[in-house]
Design an enzyme around this catalytic site. Structure first.
Site, PDB file in Angstrom:
ATOM      1  N   HIS A  30      32.533  22.209  79.934  1.00 22.70           N
ATOM      2  CA  HIS A  30      32.812  21.058  80.788  1.00 22.70           C
ATOM      3  C   HIS A  30      31.827  19.940  80.497  1.00 22.70           C
ATOM      4  O   HIS A  30      30.660  20.195  80.195  1.00 22.70           O
ATOM      5  CB  HIS A  30      32.691  21.444  82.267  1.00 22.70           C
ATOM      6  CG  HIS A  30      33.968  21.909  82.882  1.00 22.70           C
ATOM      7  ND1 HIS A  30      34.506  21.325  84.006  1.00 22.70           N
ATOM      8  CD2 HIS A  30      34.825  22.897  82.524  1.00 22.70           C
ATOM      9  CE1 HIS A  30      35.633  21.948  84.321  1.00 22.70           C
ATOM     10  NE2 HIS A  30      35.836  22.904  83.437  1.00 22.70           N
ATOM     11  N   GLU A  98      41.490  19.037  79.682  1.00 20.73           N
ATOM     12  CA  GLU A  98      41.791  18.377  80.952  1.00 20.73           C
ATOM     13  C   GLU A  98      41.095  17.026  80.974  1.00 20.73           C
ATOM     14  O   GLU A  98      39.996  16.856  80.433  1.00 20.73           O
ATOM     15  CB  GLU A  98      41.304  19.244  82.126  1.00 20.73           C
ATOM     16  CG  GLU A  98      42.117  20.510  82.267  1.00 20.73           C
ATOM     17  CD  GLU A  98      41.429  21.584  83.108  1.00 20.73           C
ATOM     18  OE1 GLU A  98      40.219  21.779  82.946  1.00 20.73           O
ATOM     19  OE2 GLU A  98      42.131  22.211  83.913  1.00 20.73           O
TER      20      GLU A  98
END
Length: 323
Positions: A30, A98
């Site tokens: 992330h 994402e």
């Protein structure tokens, strides 16, 4: 979950888990946490290097995205380096990404079919680099999304890392069965998972491979604590993502997720993850997924109570599981 803990803490928990019977580590890639409260987001390749030194089991990124923030050639280099340092232990998990993490480089954020096509082209680039580099020759690539000038990886292990595709979609699972070495998915309704595994087997069969010999990996979120009330509080505060029943791949900011998290209620976790103080409930849920045919299950307890959870599951849950 590197969104929840400073990197040194994450490495320490990985080492502690191994001492209590866990055999491997999956780490998230992330750039931002899901919600601001989580508070962290360290670089996955740096943390994996430290985990490799502190543990003896397998390890890899659950779903790195070699399509926006990072060119697939750089991901291939990072993965090959870890595999060279820790032979037979490192695997490479790849996903389609994402917006939360990938939009930060300012590129156009495409719809899901294009993201998936980019992912499979990235796998092609990485595979070409692994294969050519092991053979001692250069390789090039010119595709719709990526260019690679003639080059090779100069640091390689004796055997290339396995490439696993992370997906919850049956069409992507079928493509993964045809071109990847294995599959990663997350927990959910049994019917969805059975269909996903069936499509993965179809893809493997169509490419002349035996899916029973290919890794099938599950990431299982859960919330365990000393009481049911604390377990639910941890779920609501630390992992409201688990109760969001809508697509989230287009949301760009942790602060947007924070606003959406206010709508999550305890009942929203039903069917998506076990929230309980009872170790037996968690053992049964893990066993249910082992019985579906998964080879490895990586557990994520969503609370901050990592040391207590690791010790409790090492003592009361892991010994009761059957492969």
């Amino acid at each position: 979950m590197l969104e929840q803990f400073p990197p040194s803490d994450a490495v320490g928990f990985a080492a502690l888990a191994e001492r209590h019977g866990f055999s491997g580590v999956m780490a998230t890639d992330h750039f931002q946490p899901w919600v601001p409260r989580q508070g962290q987001s360290s670089h996955v390749w740096s943390v994996l290097g430290a985990i490799g030194e502190r543990t003896r089991g397998d390890f890899g990124p659950g779903a790195t995205t070699p399509t926006f923030r990072t060119h697939p050639a750089v991901v291939a280099q990072a993965s090959a380096t870890l595999a060279a340092m820790h032979p037979g232990r490192h695997w490479l998990g790849i996903g389609s990404g994402e917006a939360l993490n990938e939009h930060i480089v300012g590129q156009y954020w495409p719809e899901a079919p294009e993201r998936i096509n980019r992912m499979f082209e990235a796998i092609d680039v990485i595979r070409k680099l692994f294969t050519a580099s092991l053979a001692g020759r250069d390789v090039r690539h010119a595709g719709p999304n990526f260019k690679l000038e003639s080059t090779r990886l100069w640091t390689m292990p004796a055997k290339a890392p396995e490439i696993l595709v992370a997906t919850a979609g049956p069409v992507t699972a079928r493509r993964a069965g045809a071109v990847a070495d294995g599959l990663i998915t997350t927990s959910g309704p049994i019917e969805r998972i059975e269909a996903l595994l069936a499509r993965f087997r179809e893809g493997a069969r169509e490419s002349g491979r035996d899916a029973t010999r290919m890794p099938k990996v599950l990431q299982l979120h859960l919330s365990w604590a000393a009481t049911d009330e604390e377990a639910m509080r941890n779920a609501l505060l630390e992992w409201p993502i688990g109760g969001m029943r809508f697509g989230r791949s287009d949301i760009r900011s942790p602060f947007e997720f924070e606003q959406l998290a206010r709508t999550v209620r305890p009942e929203d976790f039903t069917g998506s993850m076990v929230v309980s103080a009872d170790p037996e409930r968690h053992r049964a849920e893990i066993q249910r997924h082992l019985d579906l045919g998964f080879d490895r299950i990586y557990l994520h307890n969503v609370g901050r109570n990592q040391a207590d959870w690791i010790e409790a599951f090492g003592r009361e849950v892991l010994p009761g599981l059957r492969a």
